[in-house]
Every structure is written in C-alpha cells, then in structure tokens.
Design a protein around this motif. Structure first.
Motif, PDB file in Angstrom:
ATOM      1  N   SER A  94       9.962  24.089  -4.072  1.00  0.00           N
ATOM      2  CA  SER A  94      10.622  22.786  -3.965  1.00  0.00           C
ATOM      3  C   SER A  94      12.123  22.858  -4.262  1.00  0.00           C
ATOM      4  CB  SER A  94       9.970  21.768  -4.909  1.00  0.00           C
ATOM      5  OG  SER A  94      10.227  22.120  -6.262  1.00  0.00           O
ATOM      6  N   ALA A  95      12.613  24.010  -4.696  1.00  0.00           N
ATOM      7  CA  ALA A  95      14.042  24.174  -4.978  1.00  0.00           C
ATOM      8  C   ALA A  95      14.820  24.277  -3.671  1.00  0.00           C
ATOM      9  CB  ALA A  95      14.277  25.418  -5.825  1.00  0.00           C
ATOM     10  N   VAL A  96      16.088  23.877  -3.730  1.00  0.00           N
ATOM     11  CA  VAL A  96      16.978  23.962  -2.575  1.00  0.00           C
ATOM     12  C   VAL A  96      18.142  24.867  -2.973  1.00  0.00           C
ATOM     13  CG1 VAL A  96      18.472  22.672  -1.006  1.00  0.00           C
ATOM     14  CG2 VAL A  96      16.347  21.633  -1.846  1.00  0.00           C
ATOM     15  N   ARG A 102      24.641  32.780  -4.881  1.00  0.00           N
ATOM     16  CA  ARG A 102      24.188  34.099  -5.313  1.00  0.00           C
ATOM     17  C   ARG A 102      23.386  33.943  -6.597  1.00  0.00           C
ATOM     18  NH1 ARG A 102      29.143  33.570  -4.609  1.00  0.00           N
ATOM     19  NH2 ARG A 102      29.788  33.926  -6.762  1.00  0.00           N
ATOM     20  N   LEU A 103      22.177  34.493  -6.609  1.00  0.00           N
ATOM     21  CA  LEU A 103      21.301  34.441  -7.778  1.00  0.00           C
ATOM     22  C   LEU A 103      21.100  35.859  -8.294  1.00  0.00           C
ATOM     23  CD1 LEU A 103      18.553  31.967  -6.489  1.00  0.00           C
ATOM     24  CD2 LEU A 103      20.610  31.437  -7.799  1.00  0.00           C
ATOM     25  N   GLY A 104      21.352  36.071  -9.602  1.00  0.00           N
ATOM     26  CA  GLY A 104      21.219  37.394 -10.196  1.00  0.00           C
ATOM     27  C   GLY A 104      19.778  37.783 -10.453  1.00  0.00           C
ATOM     28  N   ASP A 105      19.565  39.079 -10.603  1.00  0.00           N
ATOM     29  CA  ASP A 105      18.236  39.629 -10.874  1.00  0.00           C
ATOM     30  C   ASP A 105      17.602  38.971 -12.101  1.00  0.00           C
ATOM     31  OD1 ASP A 105      18.612  41.392  -8.788  1.00  0.00           O
ATOM     32  OD2 ASP A 105      19.214  43.059 -10.091  1.00  0.00           O
ATOM     33  N   GLY A 106      16.310  38.716 -12.015  1.00  0.00           N
ATOM     34  CA  GLY A 106      15.574  38.177 -13.147  1.00  0.00           C
ATOM     35  C   GLY A 106      15.737  36.687 -13.360  1.00  0.00           C
ATOM     36  N   THR A 107      16.458  36.015 -12.487  1.00  0.00           N
ATOM     37  CA  THR A 107      16.628  34.563 -12.599  1.00  0.00           C
ATOM     38  C   THR A 107      15.356  33.866 -12.128  1.00  0.00           C
ATOM     39  OG1 THR A 107      19.025  34.594 -12.433  1.00  0.00           O
ATOM     40  CG2 THR A 107      17.935  32.608 -11.620  1.00  0.00           C
ATOM     41  N   VAL A 108      15.017  32.768 -12.808  1.00  0.00           N
ATOM     42  CA  VAL A 108      13.863  31.964 -12.417  1.00  0.00           C
ATOM     43  C   VAL A 108      14.350  30.548 -12.141  1.00  0.00           C
ATOM     44  CG1 VAL A 108      11.605  31.078 -13.092  1.00  0.00           C
ATOM     45  CG2 VAL A 108      12.290  33.363 -13.794  1.00  0.00           C
ATOM     46  N   VAL A 109      13.969  30.032 -10.961  1.00  0.00           N
ATOM     47  CA  VAL A 109      14.388  28.713 -10.502  1.00  0.00           C
ATOM     48  C   VAL A 109      13.156  27.810 -10.473  1.00  0.00           C
ATOM     49  CG1 VAL A 109      15.487  27.439  -8.627  1.00  0.00           C
ATOM     50  CG2 VAL A 109      16.219  29.789  -9.139  1.00  0.00           C
ATOM     51  N   MET A 110      13.178  26.774 -11.298  1.00  0.00           N
ATOM     52  CA  MET A 110      12.040  25.866 -11.461  1.00  0.00           C
ATOM     53  C   MET A 110      12.006  24.805 -10.355  1.00  0.00           C
ATOM     54  SD  MET A 110      10.787  27.241 -14.076  1.00  0.00           S
ATOM     55  CE  MET A 110      11.194  28.194 -15.520  1.00  0.00           C
ATOM     56  N   PRO A 111      10.973  23.950 -10.367  1.00  0.00           N
ATOM     57  CA  PRO A 111      10.854  22.907  -9.343  1.00  0.00           C
ATOM     58  C   PRO A 111      12.064  21.973  -9.307  1.00  0.00           C
ATOM     59  CG  PRO A 111       8.808  23.103 -10.567  1.00  0.00           C
ATOM     60  CD  PRO A 111       9.822  23.955 -11.269  1.00  0.00           C
ATOM     61  N   ARG A 112      12.413  21.551  -8.096  1.00  0.00           N
ATOM     62  CA  ARG A 112      13.424  20.534  -7.804  1.00  0.00           C
ATOM     63  C   ARG A 112      14.839  20.908  -8.234  1.00  0.00           C
ATOM     64  NH1 ARG A 112      10.370  17.018 -10.826  1.00  0.00           N
ATOM     65  NH2 ARG A 112      12.264  15.950 -11.479  1.00  0.00           N
ATOM     66  N   VAL A 113      15.106  22.189  -8.421  1.00  0.00           N
ATOM     67  CA  VAL A 113      16.465  22.643  -8.708  1.00  0.00           C
ATOM     68  C   VAL A 113      17.255  22.633  -7.401  1.00  0.00           C
ATOM     69  CG1 VAL A 113      17.822  24.707  -9.306  1.00  0.00           C
ATOM     70  CG2 VAL A 113      15.879  24.006 -10.727  1.00  0.00           C
ATOM     71  N   VAL A 114      18.559  22.325  -7.500  1.00  0.00           N
ATOM     72  CA  VAL A 114      19.468  22.407  -6.369  1.00  0.00           C
ATOM     73  C   VAL A 114      20.620  23.322  -6.770  1.00  0.00           C
ATOM     74  CG1 VAL A 114      21.052  21.134  -4.863  1.00  0.00           C
ATOM     75  CG2 VAL A 114      18.876  20.089  -5.562  1.00  0.00           C
ATOM     76  N   VAL A 115      20.884  24.323  -5.941  1.00  0.00           N
ATOM     77  CA  VAL A 115      22.029  25.213  -6.147  1.00  0.00           C
ATOM     78  C   VAL A 115      22.865  25.135  -4.867  1.00  0.00           C
ATOM     79  CG1 VAL A 115      22.822  27.557  -6.639  1.00  0.00           C
ATOM     80  CG2 VAL A 115      20.668  26.733  -7.640  1.00  0.00           C
ATOM     81  N   ASN A 116      24.080  24.610  -5.001  1.00  0.00           N
ATOM     82  CA  ASN A 116      24.909  24.342  -3.827  1.00  0.00           C
ATOM     83  C   ASN A 116      25.857  25.482  -3.481  1.00  0.00           C
ATOM     84  OD1 ASN A 116      24.069  21.842  -2.671  1.00  0.00           O
ATOM     85  ND2 ASN A 116      24.727  20.835  -4.548  1.00  0.00           N
ATOM     86  N   LEU A 127      17.047  28.375 -14.575  1.00  0.00           N
ATOM     87  CA  LEU A 127      17.460  27.099 -13.985  1.00  0.00           C
ATOM     88  C   LEU A 127      16.236  26.203 -14.063  1.00  0.00           C
ATOM     89  CD1 LEU A 127      19.518  28.298 -10.879  1.00  0.00           C
ATOM     90  CD2 LEU A 127      20.368  27.519 -13.100  1.00  0.00           C
ATOM     91  N   ASN A 128      16.212  25.367 -15.091  1.00  0.00           N
ATOM     92  CA  ASN A 128      15.008  24.610 -15.399  1.00  0.00           C
ATOM     93  C   ASN A 128      14.872  23.386 -14.506  1.00  0.00           C
ATOM     94  OD1 ASN A 128      12.636  24.094 -16.908  1.00  0.00           O
ATOM     95  ND2 ASN A 128      13.607  24.979 -18.707  1.00  0.00           N
ATOM     96  N   THR A 129      13.747  22.723 -14.595  1.00  0.00           N
ATOM     97  CA  THR A 129      13.312  21.657 -13.699  1.00  0.00           C
ATOM     98  C   THR A 129      14.401  20.622 -13.413  1.00  0.00           C
ATOM     99  OG1 THR A 129      11.102  21.937 -14.617  1.00  0.00           O
ATOM    100  CG2 THR A 129      11.497  19.937 -13.334  1.00  0.00           C
ATOM    101  N   ALA A 130      14.634  20.385 -12.120  1.00  0.00           N
ATOM    102  CA  ALA A 130      15.528  19.336 -11.623  1.00  0.00           C
ATOM    103  C   ALA A 130      16.973  19.518 -12.087  1.00  0.00           C
ATOM    104  CB  ALA A 130      15.002  17.947 -11.995  1.00  0.00           C
ATOM    105  N   PHE A 131      17.419  20.754 -12.225  1.00  0.00           N
ATOM    106  CA  PHE A 131      18.809  21.031 -12.596  1.00  0.00           C
ATOM    107  C   PHE A 131      19.643  21.097 -11.323  1.00  0.00           C
ATOM    108  CE2 PHE A 131      22.566  23.106 -13.960  1.00  0.00           C
ATOM    109  CZ  PHE A 131      22.708  22.763 -15.291  1.00  0.00           C
ATOM    110  N   ASP A 132      20.847  20.502 -11.356  1.00  0.00           N
ATOM    111  CA  ASP A 132      21.743  20.536 -10.201  1.00  0.00           C
ATOM    112  C   ASP A 132      22.951  21.410 -10.501  1.00  0.00           C
ATOM    113  OD1 ASP A 132      20.280  18.800  -8.553  1.00  0.00           O
ATOM    114  OD2 ASP A 132      21.143  17.048  -9.527  1.00  0.00           O
TER     115      ASP A 132
END
Length: 171
Positions: A94-96, A102-116, A127-132
C-alpha cells in the motif's frame, strides 16, 4: 514475483509488524531470530528459530530488520552484513514510492507510507505507518520515523534520529 524466504531479526512488537510487511510484500517469513526469546516460541504464525548463535551456523540469508531501537538496529545490521547476510528493502504494497526516490539497504516501509520525488532514505530506516516523506528529503541511516508524521520538502533527518508519532518537520 518470485517469493523468497526471509528471516526477521527481532520477535518483539516491531518485529511482528515487520514480519507482516515481509509477508504482504510477497515473501515467505521463515521465522524469527531473537537472542532474548527461547527457540521454539511461537510469535504470530511463526517460530523463533534461535538467535545470533543459531544464525552463525547458517549460510548467508535474507534478513529483515525487526528491531525498533535505532542504535541496536545499526549494530546488528553491521554484524549481519559482515557475516555475508543480505538486508533487502521491504515495502508494504500500500506504500507509494517515487521512482526517483532512493531507499537504503535494510529499510522497512510500512503501510500507507508515501516517499516522493528524489527523497534519499538511508540504510536500516523505519518508515512507519502513514509517514509522508516529501520531495528531496534526506533521512540518515537507522532513523525511525513514527506513524502519521511528515517531512516537508527538503527536510533533513540525521542518522539514528527518532521522529515521534504525529510530528511534522518543515524544510
């Protein structure tokens, strides 16, 4: 997508969330690794296989970082990489994520995160839930960005920083 087998390092609360992200992203959670939980203990649908001693007897594996403490996560990541293990990025479906981020090694992206656009996320970041994360932000290694928070465009977060629940950082 080819499903791969993944171990989750950390069987606490954060590790449980990470295991579900790993599963939701199409991978197979083989089990947990945790030095503080007895092998054989069931956590959610998975078993604790052992800790660092058990892992030392294994060939290189794919491991998701399920440790919430930034300093501990950084130390464990360094040890795992030194032993030849891989720390892929895991992204909840569900993340966008912008194609230019660019995402570094070992990063975890939770539900509803947006990285622009053109955001740079370090290694081992949560990057925890619903973080923009807005455009051109820089996030240092092993930072933890809590649920329902936001970074304004070009904001910078230092390594091992913790941004609390609901916080907003301006550029």
């Amino acid at each position: 997508m080819h499903a791969t087998s993944v171990l989750v390092f950390g069987a606490g609360g954060h590790g449980r969330v990470v295991a579900e992200v790993v599963q939701a992203s199409g991978h197979i959670v083989e089990g947990f690794l945790d030095d503080g939980v007895a092998p054989g203990t069931r956590v959610l649908n998975w078993q604790v296989l052992g800790g660092t001693a058990w892992l030392a007897s294994q060939p290189p594996r794919l491991i998701a970082l399920g440790l919430g403490d930034n300093v501990t996560r950084g130390k464990v990541a360094a040890e795992l990489l030194q032993r030849g293990h891989s720390l892929p990025v895991f992204i909840h479906p569900s993340a966008v994520i912008s194609p230019s981020a660019r995402l570094g090694d070992g990063t975890v992206v939770m539900p509803r995160v947006v990285v622009n656009a053109e955001a740079g996320v370090g290694n081992g970041v949560i990057l925890n839930t619903a973080f923009d994360v807005e455009h051109e932000c820089i996030i240092g290694d092993f930072a933890h960005l809590s649920p329902q928070s936001a970074l304004g465009g070009r904001a910078k977060v230092g390594a091992r920083s913790h941004i609390g629940i609901g916080a907003t950082l301006l550029q």
